[in-house]
Design a protein around this motif. Structure first.
Motif, PDB file in Angstrom:
ATOM      1  N   ILE B 347      42.862  31.031  38.876  1.00 67.06           N
ATOM      2  CA  ILE B 347      43.426  31.580  40.100  1.00 67.06           C
ATOM      3  C   ILE B 347      43.229  30.564  41.223  1.00 67.06           C
ATOM      4  O   ILE B 347      42.227  29.853  41.248  1.00 67.06           O
ATOM      5  CB  ILE B 347      42.744  32.932  40.395  1.00 67.06           C
ATOM      6  N   HIS B 348      44.173  30.497  42.146  1.00 66.25           N
ATOM      7  CA  HIS B 348      44.186  29.384  43.107  1.00 66.25           C
ATOM      8  C   HIS B 348      43.585  29.712  44.465  1.00 66.25           C
ATOM      9  O   HIS B 348      43.278  28.816  45.240  1.00 66.25           O
ATOM     10  CB  HIS B 348      45.618  28.867  43.267  1.00 66.25           C
ATOM     11  N   GLU B 352      37.609  34.598  43.061  1.00 68.17           N
ATOM     12  CA  GLU B 352      37.551  34.384  41.616  1.00 68.17           C
ATOM     13  C   GLU B 352      38.176  33.060  41.204  1.00 68.17           C
ATOM     14  O   GLU B 352      38.414  32.818  40.029  1.00 68.17           O
ATOM     15  CB  GLU B 352      38.224  35.554  40.891  1.00 68.17           C
ATOM     16  N   ALA B 353      38.410  32.193  42.178  1.00 69.47           N
ATOM     17  CA  ALA B 353      39.092  30.940  41.891  1.00 69.47           C
ATOM     18  C   ALA B 353      38.275  30.037  40.957  1.00 69.47           C
ATOM     19  O   ALA B 353      38.822  29.196  40.256  1.00 69.47           O
ATOM     20  CB  ALA B 353      39.415  30.207  43.193  1.00 69.47           C
ATOM     21  N   TYR B 354      36.970  30.222  40.985  1.00 70.76           N
ATOM     22  CA  TYR B 354      36.134  29.365  40.143  1.00 70.76           C
ATOM     23  C   TYR B 354      35.652  30.065  38.877  1.00 70.76           C
ATOM     24  O   TYR B 354      34.760  29.580  38.186  1.00 70.76           O
ATOM     25  CB  TYR B 354      34.976  28.793  40.963  1.00 70.76           C
TER      26      TYR B 354
END
Lengths: 662, 662, 662
Positions: B347-348, B352-354
């Motif tokens: 996800i960018h 939760e991008a990482y």
């Protein structure tokens, strides 16, 4: 503008338990103090009741100082509001209670009304004095995390200007995640509740802008009254960090200021000012002075003034004998055209009582005063020479370290490691440069975005984990290397766009051809908190990854691209490793790398060379010289030094050499 | 019901910055991904304005997946409310601000009204698709510490049903202490202000019940629409703990869930689901997968599905090559009938991008994708065999570890040691079993209270510090041992009643004859935070206390009682000590104790044996076999292995042996 | 007044799950328990509904106790309000929720109305019983950080009495700093928002006064009812600190109480009471008992009673066999005329369930009970002798340690080191005295200000960093030394005035001639967090500073002034260093310094000598004696000991010697 090197101190007659103005001014004059800063923070004395103004003490100090040949910088008192103002409109305090300072809403209309009035009163009454050489607007301004419905409404309007439609914003910030998308700008929620880093960072950016706008507003008011020969300054400060091993310390100036858009705010001043604080005694390394000076000088590419510098034990440590002298000359060597102690007289009540001044609480000259006095005499002797250098071409560096407010905030949301902030990385890269005596400017990414000239000023740009980078900066970086520049990028550079959206293409985004390397994955290892699994394409692998599970990947690479070179450091390296990489990169970029290194620090100012010994032992060295030179002047001793003679620089000592004629 | 082993991934088309549905489905199909989970968390897309529904993206994904032979699990989106709903009734957010998820009051009537409507809309529109195989209700549901006057009022009513009179309650909870007793149920104060552990624990129990009731409510709605062949699932999760030495980790699934009554909630689902997260790389031990599987499988005594499993570096560590394969087979070996990655595509933006997916942010197949693809092919080959075992008799263990929600909460109020939680104890006992390859179920004390059958299922029950135990459980434990069962109890077991009132009789309460030991006092020692001063009566002392001041007391005892045996471990033992005690107890209980132990883990599923090497070195071993066996099949290699041949299991490797015919 | 040594326990019939009054009283009588304390904390039982009083349980216990020859202390129940009272006027809870205790506003009028009524009801109904020997008012009273507009208004009025004009206050507190000065008393802001230490400390002083005033108010009510032979007591307690290395501990009584003006409050009682808690087992040193006793005894210069003493494992540690006996005799040796266990019976619910009593939760006599019973018999035998000593001349010490509430609060604002509190310093100085067996009183600076007699009582005054000192105290200290007294001052003594304004003269302020030394600067060094750069004038330098950068300055000095001596310890010394300095100072002051030291502790009471072995090994020693003595009585053994005989004192043992006739 200014006619001499400022050697000064802050003076708060309002704080003193007894009237000792003449005593103090006489002691100052004897010590070579030629400037005082007054008035900031004393609003409750200047306007004890709403609309009742009393500038007696301000005027009295200005007039008495004139008799002693002492100049005055008048500060607007706006950063500490009086009790009556907080009571008049409690909304300006938000959830804070009155009693501290710099915790009000600086966009509150009631605050602005009264701030404007006190500024106009103060400046109009003092601008006419010959010895008032300038004004300081506010003090260490930040956004103070002000937050209320009005501020949020302003934020929504600011976003309306950035995005054509609300769907553009939803998309740019990824608000569909966890049902955070909205159907209209009105629906945008309180940003302090968000878990969306893009939205959260935008709010911080907006508030940094509000803080800058506040300074621009003050500046415009002051400009209506000030004389042409009077400057407007502000003391920009830095992040304030307690490093891990210093639990008993109050902290130190460390890295860029997170809560003000310095770059925007610098347009409000005609002379950049700053305060830089740091541990002394065995912990004094000079790095904070050097970093702070390099950043503040770069704001306006011009000399600056250090408005506050510590005299005694702000962190509980007293400077060793000799260190006050070292500190003063360090500022000078960074291009400062003035340096003031904070404060003159130690304060007897309150939270700053242990942030001691030149004089101790007893107000008597003691060993610290005597050191300042000796230094004042020394400065008086060499200042004209140094001042000419500073006011002339000043410092011109060919290396720049590029820092970014957006990267800093994004890093807080998405740290590589919970205990490793963006400023830590910045300072690790800066330390590598500083300790190897590779002088540099410290510039904002925004300057590279705005100015074509900035790109031509440097031969080597160092990007310490520039997490956010816009398309234009990426494109210009490509051209910079193509045309012969050297780029050094730390891990996670060029990783996300300016909306903190991680890029959807191969990393380092938009520059895989320039760096000759790409990656999509990363990991911790036993050695480092962040290691990208680099897949070199054309680049040369300087170091492979050391973890045997990932040994086929590279850790550091170098690539020839166009006429230039691009270095990529794909992991969180130690400072010693960084020194190796950056020294190699500098050599490759045609920079002359000195053969001395910390604790022997060399700083140049035109043809002047300052050498500092930041250690407890004498250092013996021979200065590097050009072939034709045989003799240099030791300006502090007033002697000449032959080329072959080694200089014995005592512990915590300074030597100032001049190669050419004055 | 399900026709194949689920190998899947979560897919959020709503989160993606570009439309790549076909690309993604093609990559999935190539990798053997046969199922996706969609829709949960996307309420603001499905109902962007109150009452305006738009399921375009949901339908589109279902239909496109069908073309690729991919099944779909549809999740209700209720755990992340849209901004307009939070604005409509701010009371549902309590003191939280909108912007995160799972922080609303799930009993709020406005919330319930809109949640019901979106569930009905979503489920009714999707249930008809052939490739929709089931529904997930909500997600990782907990009580979110919801607290307001309405919730407290419900709590008072719940207490009214428990106690005949207010004086019964005063007495049971000991409210006379510090004048906390009340004269009527109406007077019962806000339980978040109490220092009375009994009252505080009761509130937690009530709120765990509310969370379970919410799932039962959702389940009833979904049942109105779903087909008979469609399942209802929920992803139950665990306590989330950052262990002491992992400061930079995000945490891990560790022990039982404290904020939901899992046992009650499990009645809401037809297929238990779960998500289990844990550190990888050198920290991968398999214990979290094994514990989580043993607990979730035991909820319904049936196969379950792992709805979320990590692909890339959620804690910053990337799985070593081979570990993704090991993780998938570990789930299988625990009796899972499916396993899905979270998420498919990194996800960018946002928090939760990482928490990276199978694909990295660039969306391109890289080494991680290739590992998944190879694994997909392997699973496709052996899944039919394994699936038959899982769907057949499944796992049947003769040992059970008994855990208790009330003990967990009581332990928070009355820890043996501030840094030692109930789940730590549970996991220490579980680790002793796991590392010795003694497989077990993990069951709730509530099941033992409710079900006679449960007592006959096991030969050995392990009670890791079962702090609270009702009279009936105590009586049945007595019968269990009398009839030949083995009981192993850790310190402080059977200590308080279900109202968290410490028992007024000799300890271990009601079981001094069964354990043949009693005590009334305890102390810390230099070695342990808790040591009961055991006075053995009939029991044999296995170990005396080691502190010389207390040497006359026992530390560990074993007692023959009726036809069974009862072991009492009266102190906080190390895991190595526990291994010794539990191995002995298992042998005494007639269990076959394997001669291999961690890092070589053996897990059985019918006649299948999975062996895992959780280490960085190759392990050579010979599988244990029955006398008559001479050959086994290596299912993954498709070869036969002779009895005498040692198996060389490489680092982070898996081998899957079959003794019988498929 | 009292007719025997109190050996007692607290008894809460209201908390017990079953009626066992006769059982308990019989067990008590067997154990020699002669007194119980009851009723405090049981308001909700005594007045379950507003205005409905029920003293059944109180009366029943008093009457049953009489039958067993057991006396009763009745406590007012005011520190734990009932739920109905909190509901009646929620403002008394401020931001606290009901459910704990001692978190209400004790100046609230509604609270005071009901508190007065319950006190009158309870005392009037119980004062007539012959075995009611006294009353305890409230319990461990503090100000509970009560804060609301009414309290602040009271504070403003209190300030009006202190300062003639608002400008005097601005000046005294330095409020001009950061625009905090105000134009009228009405404008004085909420003191909890201030960063001005003077203003903040004044608010603490005012609230300490409010807490004392509350006790004086209760005392006046009780006096209306009590018989002349009944005492009024209160259990004064101490600061409560968890020392750094004891993370798993609940804490300990350590240093002076910060949140009550003990000195003022002591006038409310006729018999000082206290509770002292501390770690046991290997951590038992006796220092908390000794310090607490020396401070509480000094409040009224008279015997006191220990109202609460631990029996079992309040910190998780159980006293080793022998330690309960040691604790009881330690209290006796400090001059206590009574000692009570808290509580009799362990409690089964709530936050005090693990603060165990004489009996464990099973209510049965176990090893702890047996220890108490043996002790009871021993005390019964020797108590008459000891009691005569205590009631007679009691303890008379010639050394006093001077402590100060204002210094403690000021130190919180301005610590020498963030992890070093004023009470840490106090206890370091006390430890040096205690471990060297130099017995002392612990007195408040306020007593020295109020009383001429106090100055003549002592030959040596020790000031452990007396940060705040008024002009009068300074002047009297000068006279004290002039007349032959010995003063020992730690760093930062006499530093600020009573308004916490740092003095504007040379330090140590007003006493540079007495100490023969001055300083204006200080620093940390590698060894210490605080080192003043002492410039000895007439004083002898005992130790120079060890840091080579500051080697010309002194660290410790001694000066002859008038007929006395003045020692100055200008840095934060280790306890071992303090022992050396204080031993030398005591010898110089003509004190007899014993040749034994910790872990062998000697405490004197008239001609009685208590020896304690605070170690795990037997200690062999010969008591010091006067020339003429040849024989002493060992009171506990009932034998005589010859001069030449070495005493073998076993681990954790006590010996009690009598030189003269009884």
């Amino acid at each position: 503008m200014m006619k001499r090197f400022i050697f000064g101190a802050d003076y708060y007659i309002e704080y003193l338990p007894a009237d000792r103005l003449e005593t103090d001014l006489t002691l100052m004059e004897d010590a070579g103090i030629n400037t005082i800063r007054i008035a900031e923070s004393t609003w409750s004395v200047e306007e004890p009741r709403e609309g009742e103004f009393d500038f007696t003490s301000v005027i009295r100090v200005i007039e008495a100082a004139a008799v002693h040949g002492i100049d005055v910088i008048v500060g607007t008192p706006t950063y500490a509001i009086p009790a009556w103002l907080a009571r008049k409109d409690p909304s300006m305090m938000g959830e804070n209670r009155f009693g501290s300072r710099q915790d009000m809403d600086i966009t509150n209309p009631t605050y602005r009304f009264h701030a404007e009035r006190i500024i106009r009163e103060l400046v109009s009454r003092t601008a006419g004095y010959a010895n008032v050489i300038g004004f300081q607007i506010d003090n260490e301004t930040k956004h103070y995390f002000m937050h209320n419905e009005r501020v949020v409404e302003g934020f929504r309007n600011w976003l309306r200007e950035r995005f054509d439609t609300i769907e553009d914003l939803n998309e740019a910030y990824g608000l569909h995640h966890w049902s955070n998308s909205v159907a209209s700008f009105e629906e945008l929620p309180d940003p302090t509740g968000t878990v969306n880093g893009s939205y959260g960072c935008a709010y911080e950016e907006y508030r940094r802008h509000l803080a800058a706008e506040f300074l621009l507003w003050q500046s415009d008011i002051v400009r209506e009254y000030k004389r042409d020969d009077q400057f407007i300054t502000h003391n920009f400060d830095f992040d304030w960090i307690v490093l891990g091993t210093e639990k008993q310390q109050l902290g130190r100036s460390w890295g860029m200021q997170p809560d003000l858009n310095d770059y925007e705010a610098s347009k409000a001043v005609t002379l950049a000012g700053t305060d830089i604080y740091f541990p002394v005694a065995h912990q004094l390394t000079g790095i904070e002075i050097a970093f702070g000076g390099d950043l503040i000088r770069s704001l306006k590419k011009a000399p600056y003034v250090v408005l506050e510098s510590q005299a005694q034990c702000f962190t509980g440590w007293l400077p060793y004998p000799g260190q006050l002298r070292q500190m003063a000359f360090s500022h000078m060597a960074s291009g400062a055209r003035g340096m003031m102690y904070w404060p003159w007289h130690s304060i007897h009540n309150g939270i700053e009582a242990y942030w001691k001044g030149v004089l101790s609480h007893d107000g008597q000259p003691d060993e610290t005063y005597e050191e300042v006095r000796a230094l004042g005499a020394e400065i008086a002797r060499i200042a004209p020479t140094v001042y000419r250098k500073i006011s002339g071409s000043g410092k011109t560096n060919r290396i720049a370290l590029v820092v970014s407010n957006e990267s800093l905030t994004a890093w807080k949301w998405f740290p590589a490691n919970k205990e490793l902030g963006y400023n830590d990385i910045v300072m690790e890269y800066y330390r590598a440069l500083y300790e190897e005596n590779l002088e540099c400017d410290v510039i904002y990414d925004r300057e590279l975005e705005d100015s074509e000239e900035a790109w031509s000023r440097y031969e080597m740009l160092v990007f310490p984990s520039l997490y956010t980078a816009g398309d234009e900066l990426i494109a210009k970086t490509k051209v910079f290397v193509e045309n012969g520049g050297t780029a050094v990028a730390g891990f996670r550079s060029f990783f996300a766009d300016k909306n903190i959206k991680i890029r959807s293409g191969a990393q380092p985004y938009g520059l895989t051809d320039v760096f000759g390397v790409s990656y999509s994955r990363w990991t911790r290892t036993g050695d480092t908190c962040w290691a990208e699994l680099l897949r070199p394409d054309k680049a040369e692998t300087l170091h492979p990854m050391t973890d045997r599970h990932w040994g086929e990947h590279a850790a550091v690479t170098c690539n020839d691209y166009g006429k230039g070179k691009a270095w990529y450091i794909g992991y969180h390296a130690t400072v010693d490793e960084l020194k190796e990489y950056i020294r190699k990169a500098a050599e490759g970029a045609g920079q002359k790398v000195p053969d001395c290194s910390w604790p022997l620090i060399r700083r140049r100012l035109g043809d002047l060379e300052f050498y500092f010994n930041y250690s407890d032992e004498t250092i013996s060295f021979r200065p590097e010289r050009e072939a034709e030179e045989t003799v240099r002047k030791d300006l502090l001793k007033g002697t000449n030094i032959e080329a072959e003679t080694a200089i014995e620089l005592p512990a915590w000592g300074v030597v100032l050499l001049q190669a050419g004629e004055d």
